[in-house]
Enzyme design. Structure first.
Site, PDB file in Angstrom:
ATOM      1  N   LYS A 225      11.571  -2.940   0.430  1.00 40.50           N
ATOM      2  CA  LYS A 225      12.162  -2.141   1.510  1.00 40.50           C
ATOM      3  C   LYS A 225      11.298  -0.908   1.713  1.00 40.50           C
ATOM      4  O   LYS A 225      10.870  -0.285   0.753  1.00 40.50           O
ATOM      5  CB  LYS A 225      13.573  -1.650   1.131  1.00 40.50           C
ATOM      6  CG  LYS A 225      14.606  -2.730   0.920  1.00 40.50           C
ATOM      7  CD  LYS A 225      15.280  -3.065   2.223  1.00 40.50           C
ATOM      8  CE  LYS A 225      16.469  -3.964   1.995  1.00 40.50           C
ATOM      9  NZ  LYS A 225      16.147  -5.253   1.384  1.00 40.50           N
TER      10      LYS A 225
ATOM     11  N   LYS B 158       7.580   5.452   1.337  1.00 42.49           N
ATOM     12  CA  LYS B 158       7.040   4.365   0.516  1.00 42.49           C
ATOM     13  C   LYS B 158       7.100   3.084   1.336  1.00 42.49           C
ATOM     14  O   LYS B 158       8.076   2.819   2.041  1.00 42.49           O
ATOM     15  CB  LYS B 158       7.866   4.194  -0.768  1.00 42.49           C
ATOM     16  CG  LYS B 158       7.968   5.473  -1.606  1.00 42.49           C
ATOM     17  CD  LYS B 158       6.668   5.799  -2.308  1.00 42.49           C
ATOM     18  CE  LYS B 158       6.756   7.115  -3.055  1.00 42.49           C
ATOM     19  NZ  LYS B 158       6.519   8.288  -2.216  1.00 42.49           N
ATOM     20  N   ASP B 159       6.077   2.265   1.201  1.00 45.81           N
ATOM     21  CA  ASP B 159       5.983   1.058   2.008  1.00 45.81           C
ATOM     22  C   ASP B 159       6.870  -0.066   1.486  1.00 45.81           C
ATOM     23  O   ASP B 159       7.411   0.004   0.390  1.00 45.81           O
ATOM     24  CB  ASP B 159       4.531   0.583   2.077  1.00 45.81           C
ATOM     25  CG  ASP B 159       3.700   1.436   3.032  1.00 45.81           C
ATOM     26  OD1 ASP B 159       4.314   2.154   3.833  1.00 45.81           O
ATOM     27  OD2 ASP B 159       2.475   1.376   2.952  1.00 45.81           O
ATOM     28  N   LYS B 160       6.947  -1.131   2.290  1.00 45.69           N
ATOM     29  CA  LYS B 160       7.902  -2.207   2.018  1.00 45.69           C
ATOM     30  C   LYS B 160       7.455  -3.152   0.907  1.00 45.69           C
ATOM     31  O   LYS B 160       8.216  -3.449  -0.002  1.00 45.69           O
ATOM     32  CB  LYS B 160       8.139  -2.999   3.311  1.00 45.69           C
ATOM     33  CG  LYS B 160       9.079  -4.186   3.103  1.00 45.69           C
ATOM     34  CD  LYS B 160       9.299  -4.965   4.386  1.00 45.69           C
ATOM     35  CE  LYS B 160      10.196  -6.168   4.100  1.00 45.69           C
ATOM     36  NZ  LYS B 160      10.468  -6.964   5.285  1.00 45.69           N
TER      37      LYS B 160
ATOM     38  N   VAL C 235       0.841  -1.183   0.000  1.00 40.00           N
ATOM     39  CA  VAL C 235       0.000   0.000   0.000  1.00 40.00           C
ATOM     40  C   VAL C 235       0.872   1.226   0.000  1.00 40.00           C
ATOM     41  O   VAL C 235       1.952   1.230   0.561  1.00 40.00           O
ATOM     42  CB  VAL C 235      -0.887   0.024   1.265  1.00 40.00           C
ATOM     43  CG1 VAL C 235      -1.687   1.292   1.307  1.00 40.00           C
ATOM     44  CG2 VAL C 235      -1.803  -1.168   1.257  1.00 40.00           C
TER      45      VAL C 235
END
Length: 668
Positions: A274, A300-302, A18
């Protein structure tokens, strides 16, 4: 608008990636990452975030009881333990056998219903699909302040005569680098490091001088003759004051940065699996600098491949480009020197490329779903990862903070709970429940940078009667995350009530923004607005509420939570809520889609920036195959959740709890 029966989505563990540019939590856990020897000397492993899907998986806690230890002893113990932590690297992986399966644990998690996500705007029939564990099926490209989508498409280094030779990265041996780092960080008793110049030439000596000064900020060098041989001596020019400057980023490499060059090197960072904070921790580790010299526009999500712009203070493009030889799952490029850093919130949004595999919907269903997404949009709910992944939702902690119930805050963060957690966190919670001794519970944590570790450290330092100060040790953004989670919880519930009561049309008493100011829609102006103009407030002291039934609903909800909607100021200023406005319906931009056939679930269904740089041809699809996939592209503004757009297409509950109940075959 109608409520439609939800259908299933099959997913892989932790698979829902997400994008939320509001996400604030830094990486809390780290593990060893394999790296090329050309990058790191011994003892400098890279960091990799190994936390559950959401950075917001919050803790819990027990009764307030004196630990029985002196504050002085606790501080000494803490310092000793922090020294032993050694970069937060855990060796407990073999001990993390969990009694319950992941599916069993997630039975205790949240569903969308728990956080107010109940409505859809479209009338099409839902269908199922797989947003796989393959993070390559979810790609995010940042949209910069100029409106351009960030792409990694140029690995060249800006030509600069001031840059030292490439040899600076290879002239020192791993053993020499290790000794120099120990010297730089005052980790040994040496006052200098002496390096013999083999094959002595002036050029060779110059490269060694440049290598030490650029790779180990804070050290100075000089050349000495000893018994007919040349040696380079590295030493601290100004003792620990020099190191302090390096550590704060106040004056890095002042002596070697050309005045004509912009102070910040901007670059595009491509990363796989990451999150942004984890990536910056890795980069700072390799470059031997503090993370605070990096800046960016959004996190920014992993669980994705993401591409975004980063800026760093006084690190050369040459040095950054060298990391491409060392780092796995990273690529840096599109370098330029600029006068200014980047600022959070400057981005215009994100562009998403998402593949939903093995879809069951007919071509007509897909067409209806995607046309609705393009023309109407989706409800701008805060997504599930806003509220945590364990049985203690983040909004409960936020509510307790606003109520000034600090014993409850402590209890919610530290107490044992059902749900998917690391083995060492479970042991820490059990120790806390048993002893109420923060120092004892802290010893169970190999990774002390998590919220639980920070709170326990605070309790050891300030004592059990000063929970407010102990909680204050947690970084501010993480503390505010809890309060924002409560605001999001209220907003989700209120927007569901608004749509249930009035549907998808503006009504008198709704709010719209004129510039940054909220105003009411009057009866005579109703035809000047659409549902896409309507906003609703997150509760706070500086917002107004709609002039219809939903205003009463806000008041009732906060009253039930023992909060006064007319007084959202807190005695601690950080926790005073000013409030904000959020559009209730978002219509994505640049929407496109195609249904493709494929046979092999493992093959990528589109090229990434790195694939294109490497000259890989795009995938070719057969007209028929075992499976069908929906490939969708769309752009969203900041602080909106791609999973909520996907939810609207599939008509599914996006909670991990629901997904694991729908299909647990992936767990085997």
């Amino acid at each position: 608008m109608e409520m439609t029966k939800m259908t299933g989505v099959s997913v892989k563990r932790g698979s829902l990636a997400v994008e939320d540019n509001d996400s604030l939590a830094p990486a809390e856990e780290v593990k060893r990452q394999k790296v090329s020897e050309s990058c790191l000397t011994k003892g400098q492993e890279g960091l990799e975030n190994n936390s559950p899907p959401s950075p917001e998986n919050v803790p819990g806690l027990p009764e307030v009881v004196s630990s029985g230890k002196s504050k002085k002893n606790a501080d000494a113990q803490l310092q000793e333990e922090e020294g032993e932590e050694e970069d937060g690297l855990s060796e407990e992986s073999d001990e993390e056998e969990e009694a319950e399966s992941f599916a069993d644990m997630m039975k205790h998690g949240l569903t969308e219903l728990d956080v107010g996500i109940t409505k859809f705007v479209s009338s099409h029939q839902g269908f199922s699909g797989i947003l796989k564990e393959r993070y390559s099926d979810f790609v995010v490209h940042e949209i910069g302040k100029n409106g351009r989508i960030s792409h990694l498409d140029d690995l060249s280094i800006p030509v600069d005569e001031e840059d030292p030779s490439e040899d600076v990265f290879t002239v020192l041996t791993p053993e020499e680098k290790h000794r120099l780092e120990e010297l730089q960080l005052f980790k040994n008793k040496e006052t200098s490091v002496v390096i013999e110049v083999v094959e002595d030439t002036k050029e060779k000596r110059t490269i060694i001088h440049q290598a030490i000064k650029s790779l180990f900020p804070g050290l100075e060098t000089k050349t000495e003759d000893r018994e007919g041989k040349k040696y380079i001596v590295a030493y601290h020019a100004a003792g620990k004051k020099a190191l302090a400057k390096v550590r704060t980023g106040a004056d890095p490499r002042k002596h070697s940065w050309p005045k004509s060059r912009g102070s910040y090197c901007h670059f595009v960072l491509y990363k796989e699996n990451k999150d942004t904070m984890d990536a910056i921790n890795v980069l700072s580790k390799y470059l031997r600098v503090k993370p605070n010299i990096f800046s960016y526009m959004g996190t920014k999500d992993k669980r994705a491949i993401t591409v975004q712009e980063i800026a760093v203070l006084k690190i050369t493009a040459q040095r950054l480009a060298h990391l491409n030889k060392c780092l796995m799952n990273f690529k840096l490029g599109n370098f330029s020197y600029q006068k200014n850093p980047l600022k959070l919130g400057e981005l215009q949004g994100n562009h998403f490329t998402v593949v939903l595999r093995n879809i069951t919907g007919t071509d007509d269903q897909v067409q209806q779903a995607m046309n609705s997404l393009k023309e109407i949009g989706f409800i701008n709910y805060y997504g599930m990862q806003r509220f945590g992944t364990t049985a203690v939702p983040t909004y409960q902690v936020g509510r307790a903070i606003l109520q000034n119930s600090w014993a409850e805050v402590m209890d919610l963060i530290l107490k044992p709970r059902s749900g998917a957690e690391k083995g060492y966190l479970v042991k820490c919670r059990e120790e806390w429940a048993k002893t109420k001794d923060p120092a004892s519970a802290l010893r169970k944590l190999p990774v002390k940078r998590c919220v639980e570790g920070q709170l326990l450290r605070g309790l050891s330092k300030y004592g059990m009667k000063n929970i407010v100060s102990a909680f204050g040790i947690i970084p501010r953004n993480n503390r505010l995350m809890y309060i924002h989670s409560y605001q999001s919880y209220v907003w989700n519930n209120m927007v569901s009530k608004r749509i249930e009561e009035y549907g998808l049309k503006p009504v008198p008493g709704d709010l719209v923004l004129k510039g940054a100011t909220a105003t009411y829609i009057e009866e005579e102006d109703i035809n000047n607005y659409s549902i896409h103009d309507v906003v609703m407030p997150l509760p706070g002291f500086d917002v107004i509420y709609p002039k219809h039934k939903i205003s009463d609903a806000y008041r009732e909800m906060l009253t039930a939570d023992n909060l006064d909607i007319d007084n959202m100021r807190h005695k601690i200023r950080d926790y005073s809520l000013s409030g904000a406005y959020r559009k209730i319906i978002i219509r994505p931009q640049n929407v496109s889609w195609e249904v493709v056939a494929y046979d092999d679930p493992k093959i990528p269904l589109f090229n990434t920036d790195v694939d294109n740089l490497e000259g890989k041809p795009p995938p070719v699809f057969a007209s028929e195959g075992k499976y069908r996939a929906l490939k969708m592209d769309f752009s969203l503004p900041p602080s909106t959740y791609a999973t909520m757009a996907i939810r609207e297409v599939l008509k599914m509950d996006t909670s991990i709890k629901n997904q694991t109940q729908l299909n647990t075959t992936w767990l085997r």
